[in-house]
Design a protein around this motif. Structure first.
Motif, mmCIF file in Angstrom:
data_model
loop_
_atom_site.group_PDB
_atom_site.id
_atom_site.type_symbol
_atom_site.label_atom_id
_atom_site.label_comp_id
_atom_site.label_asym_id
_atom_site.label_seq_id
_atom_site.Cartn_x
_atom_site.Cartn_y
_atom_site.Cartn_z
ATOM 1 N N GLY A 1 0.772 -1.236 0.000
ATOM 2 C CA GLY A 1 0.000 0.000 0.000
ATOM 3 C C GLY A 1 0.800 1.281 0.000
ATOM 4 N N LEU A 2 2.067 1.230 -0.414
ATOM 5 C CA LEU A 2 2.862 2.459 -0.482
ATOM 6 C C LEU A 2 2.342 3.343 -1.612
ATOM 7 C CD1 LEU A 2 6.457 0.993 -0.055
ATOM 8 C CD2 LEU A 2 5.209 2.387 1.602
ATOM 9 N N PRO A 3 2.516 4.660 -1.488
ATOM 10 C CA PRO A 3 2.062 5.565 -2.555
ATOM 11 C C PRO A 3 2.763 5.253 -3.883
ATOM 12 C CG PRO A 3 2.562 6.798 -0.558
ATOM 13 C CD PRO A 3 3.054 5.408 -0.329
ATOM 14 N N LEU A 4 2.041 5.464 -4.976
ATOM 15 C CA LEU A 4 2.645 5.331 -6.294
ATOM 16 C C LEU A 4 3.623 6.478 -6.518
ATOM 17 C CD1 LEU A 4 -0.438 4.316 -8.461
ATOM 18 C CD2 LEU A 4 1.479 2.844 -7.801
ATOM 19 N N LEU A 5 4.609 6.232 -7.388
ATOM 20 C CA LEU A 5 5.654 7.214 -7.640
ATOM 21 C C LEU A 5 5.624 7.659 -9.098
ATOM 22 C CD1 LEU A 5 8.602 5.324 -5.898
ATOM 23 C CD2 LEU A 5 7.193 7.130 -4.889
ATOM 24 N N THR A 6 6.020 8.892 -9.328
ATOM 25 C CA THR A 6 6.367 9.353 -10.669
ATOM 26 C C THR A 6 7.864 9.602 -10.635
ATOM 27 O OG1 THR A 6 4.213 10.404 -10.997
ATOM 28 C CG2 THR A 6 5.997 11.088 -12.454
ATOM 29 N N ILE A 7 8.621 8.676 -11.229
ATOM 30 C CA ILE A 7 10.064 8.679 -10.970
ATOM 31 C C ILE A 7 10.819 8.025 -12.118
ATOM 32 C CG2 ILE A 7 10.202 6.422 -9.815
ATOM 33 C CD1 ILE A 7 11.868 7.942 -7.616
ATOM 34 N N ASP A 8 12.071 8.407 -12.278
ATOM 35 C CA ASP A 8 12.984 7.721 -13.201
ATOM 36 C C ASP A 8 13.494 6.490 -12.462
ATOM 37 O OD1 ASP A 8 15.327 6.855 -14.597
ATOM 38 O OD2 ASP A 8 15.497 8.826 -15.537
ATOM 39 N N THR A 9 12.894 5.344 -12.731
ATOM 40 C CA THR A 9 13.190 4.141 -11.948
ATOM 41 C C THR A 9 14.662 3.734 -11.981
ATOM 42 O OG1 THR A 9 10.923 3.329 -12.188
ATOM 43 C CG2 THR A 9 12.609 1.700 -11.651
ATOM 44 N N PRO A 10 15.322 3.667 -13.148
ATOM 45 C CA PRO A 10 16.747 3.286 -13.141
ATOM 46 C C PRO A 10 17.605 4.203 -12.280
ATOM 47 C CG PRO A 10 15.864 3.130 -15.361
ATOM 48 C CD PRO A 10 14.827 3.809 -14.533
ATOM 49 N N ARG A 11 17.316 5.507 -12.298
ATOM 50 C CA ARG A 11 18.107 6.434 -11.483
ATOM 51 C C ARG A 11 17.793 6.267 -9.999
ATOM 52 N NH1 ARG A 11 22.661 8.012 -13.988
ATOM 53 N NH2 ARG A 11 22.239 8.881 -16.054
ATOM 54 N N ALA A 12 16.542 5.986 -9.670
ATOM 55 C CA ALA A 12 16.189 5.737 -8.268
ATOM 56 C C ALA A 12 16.873 4.463 -7.774
ATOM 57 C CB ALA A 12 14.676 5.620 -8.120
ATOM 58 N N VAL A 13 16.907 3.434 -8.626
ATOM 59 C CA VAL A 13 17.611 2.194 -8.275
ATOM 60 C C VAL A 13 19.087 2.485 -8.046
ATOM 61 C CG1 VAL A 13 18.371 -0.040 -9.167
ATOM 62 C CG2 VAL A 13 15.983 0.662 -9.456
ATOM 63 N N GLN A 14 19.681 3.274 -8.933
ATOM 64 C CA GLN A 14 21.099 3.625 -8.801
ATOM 65 C C GLN A 14 21.354 4.348 -7.484
ATOM 66 O OE1 GLN A 14 22.381 6.544 -11.653
ATOM 67 N NE2 GLN A 14 24.546 6.320 -11.180
ATOM 68 N N MET A 15 20.502 5.285 -7.140
ATOM 69 C CA MET A 15 20.675 6.091 -5.933
ATOM 70 C C MET A 15 20.608 5.227 -4.674
ATOM 71 S SD MET A 15 18.496 9.492 -4.872
ATOM 72 C CE MET A 15 16.918 8.635 -4.987
ATOM 73 N N ILE A 16 19.584 4.394 -4.571
ATOM 74 C CA ILE A 16 19.420 3.585 -3.367
ATOM 75 C C ILE A 16 20.466 2.469 -3.316
ATOM 76 C CG2 ILE A 16 17.828 2.109 -2.085
ATOM 77 C CD1 ILE A 16 15.545 3.765 -3.320
ATOM 78 N N THR A 17 20.822 1.923 -4.471
ATOM 79 C CA THR A 17 21.860 0.888 -4.510
ATOM 80 C C THR A 17 23.169 1.418 -3.946
ATOM 81 O OG1 THR A 17 20.869 -0.263 -6.401
ATOM 82 C CG2 THR A 17 23.221 -0.623 -6.012
ATOM 83 N N LYS A 18 23.522 2.645 -4.287
ATOM 84 C CA LYS A 18 24.778 3.215 -3.784
ATOM 85 C C LYS A 18 24.727 3.367 -2.263
ATOM 86 C CE LYS A 18 26.572 5.454 -7.890
ATOM 87 N NZ LYS A 18 27.722 4.498 -7.894
ATOM 88 N N LEU A 19 23.572 3.743 -1.730
ATOM 89 C CA LEU A 19 23.451 3.847 -0.280
ATOM 90 C C LEU A 19 23.596 2.477 0.377
ATOM 91 C CD1 LEU A 19 20.501 6.391 0.114
ATOM 92 C CD2 LEU A 19 22.942 6.817 0.466
ATOM 93 N N VAL A 20 23.000 1.446 -0.220
ATOM 94 C CA VAL A 20 23.092 0.102 0.353
ATOM 95 C C VAL A 20 24.521 -0.426 0.253
ATOM 96 C CG1 VAL A 20 22.292 -2.283 0.164
ATOM 97 C CG2 VAL A 20 20.671 -0.406 -0.127
ATOM 98 N N ILE A 21 25.190 -0.201 -0.875
ATOM 99 C CA ILE A 21 26.569 -0.653 -1.021
ATOM 100 C C ILE A 21 27.466 0.018 0.015
ATOM 101 C CG2 ILE A 21 28.607 -0.531 -2.520
ATOM 102 C CD1 ILE A 21 26.756 -1.083 -4.882
ATOM 103 N N ASN A 22 27.273 1.312 0.244
ATOM 104 C CA ASN A 22 28.037 1.995 1.290
ATOM 105 C C ASN A 22 27.816 1.334 2.644
ATOM 106 O OD1 ASN A 22 29.266 3.868 -0.312
ATOM 107 N ND2 ASN A 22 28.205 5.645 0.521
ATOM 108 N N ALA A 23 26.551 1.031 2.954
ATOM 109 C CA ALA A 23 26.239 0.393 4.239
ATOM 110 C C ALA A 23 26.899 -0.976 4.347
ATOM 111 C CB ALA A 23 24.727 0.263 4.391
ATOM 112 N N LEU A 24 26.888 -1.738 3.265
ATOM 113 C CA LEU A 24 27.488 -3.075 3.269
ATOM 114 C C LEU A 24 29.008 -3.003 3.428
ATOM 115 C CD1 LEU A 24 25.445 -4.692 0.349
ATOM 116 C CD2 LEU A 24 25.211 -5.205 2.786
ATOM 117 N N GLN A 25 29.613 -2.031 2.783
ATOM 118 C CA GLN A 25 31.074 -1.936 2.823
ATOM 119 C C GLN A 25 31.576 -1.385 4.156
ATOM 120 O OE1 GLN A 25 32.050 0.427 -0.667
ATOM 121 N NE2 GLN A 25 32.418 -1.405 -1.876
#
Length: 291
Positions: A173-197
């Motif tokens: 039930g999260l709100p729908l987004l109007t977003i550039d999905t590949p760029r959003a994936v890139q942004m969050i992936t970098k945050l997760v990789i930082n956390a993992l490293q």
């Protein structure tokens, strides 16, 4: 010039020198020109107190020339890297004959370094495009769960490699987004990789989403090494990396968070963080809802 600005320029010069080793011969003169500009920028101007400033048009021209150079450089490096990776993959699949154990190790070393260079080239390109305003978003309606699935796919192997528990808390039930999905994936992936490293092996990393006023708030929380107050002043600074032994044990060039912050600003997402030494970090982006 502040010490942090000086350190950033020195890091940029070191990166240019590293890229020079991978560049085609016809790019060497351009690299030398870029290195000369960086060297000039590193020196304190003799008339720093005279109030003289570089004309805005000259600065704009310099930014444009730098962006053009980076674009050409990225293309020229990607072409041979793609070829190297292709031939290396054929060797790994024994297309030209079986490999012994030592040869397989050599092939894996080549592969890992090619992938690292590909990521570096992509980051340099994106950082340059963000600074020169040449990234164009393509927003479409999407659901956050699709973004989370792509991020999980991109980061699960790294989590397993370091025995981390990586959890994605994605409610219905999260709100729908109007977003550039590949760029959003890139942004969050970098945050997760930082956390993992930057979390010692066996850590806990949680990617949590929640709806807030028609938007989606995404937090990436870890129980890693965290950052002290002085280190936090460098967040978003190009090429800056912490000095701790754990940070330096991972190869990187200090481009991840600047790209995250740049993309967040470009897509109208809010960016924030909380961090403390030996406690961990929480980085947050609030993604724009459907409009």
């Amino acid at each position: 010039m502040s010490q942090s600005e000086q350190e950033s320029l020195e890091a940029a010069r070191a990166l240019a020198a590293e890229i020079r080793q991978k560049a085609a011969p016809d790019l060497i003169p351009d690299l030398e020109q870029l290195e000369a500009l960086l060297a000039a920028a590193s020196a304190e101007p003799e008339n720093a107190g005279d109030g003289e400033m570089i004309p805005r048009q000259q600065l704009d021209d310099l930014v444009a020339e730098n962006a053009k150079f980076v674009s050409v450089m990225v293309h020229e490096i990607r072409v041979p890297m793609t070829s190297i990776r292709g031939y290396n993959d054929m060797l790994a699949k024994n297309v030209v004959g079986d490999l012994n154990e030592m040869q397989q190790q050599f092939v894996e070393v080549i592969r890992s370094n090619v992938i690292r260079m590909e990521h570096l080239v992509t980051d340099v390109s994106d950082a340059s495009k963000l600074r020169s305003g040449r990234i164009r978003l393509e927003p479409k309606m999407d659901m956050y769960k699709n973004i989370a699935l792509e991020v999980e796919k991109a980061t699960k192997d790294l989590a397993a490699e370091h025995s981390h528990t990586l959890t994605f808390d994605t409610p219905q039930g999260l709100p729908l987004l109007t977003i550039d999905t590949p760029r959003a994936v890139q942004m969050i992936t970098k945050l997760v990789i930082n956390a993992l490293q930057y979390t010692p092996d066996g850590g806990q990393i949680t990617v949590r989403a929640e709806g807030v006023d028609g938007r989606v708030k995404v937090t990436v929380q870890d129980n890693g090494i965290g950052m002290n107050e002085e280190e936090q002043t460098h967040i978003g600074e190009l090429f800056w990396r912490g000095e701790s032994e754990h940070v330096r044990s991972f190869k990187g060039h200090g481009l991840g968070l600047p790209i995250v912050i740049g993309l967040a600003d470009l897509m109208g997402a809010d960016f924030s963080y909380e961090t403390a030494p030996d406690v961990g970090s929480t980085f947050t982006v609030v993604l724009p809802g459907m409009h």
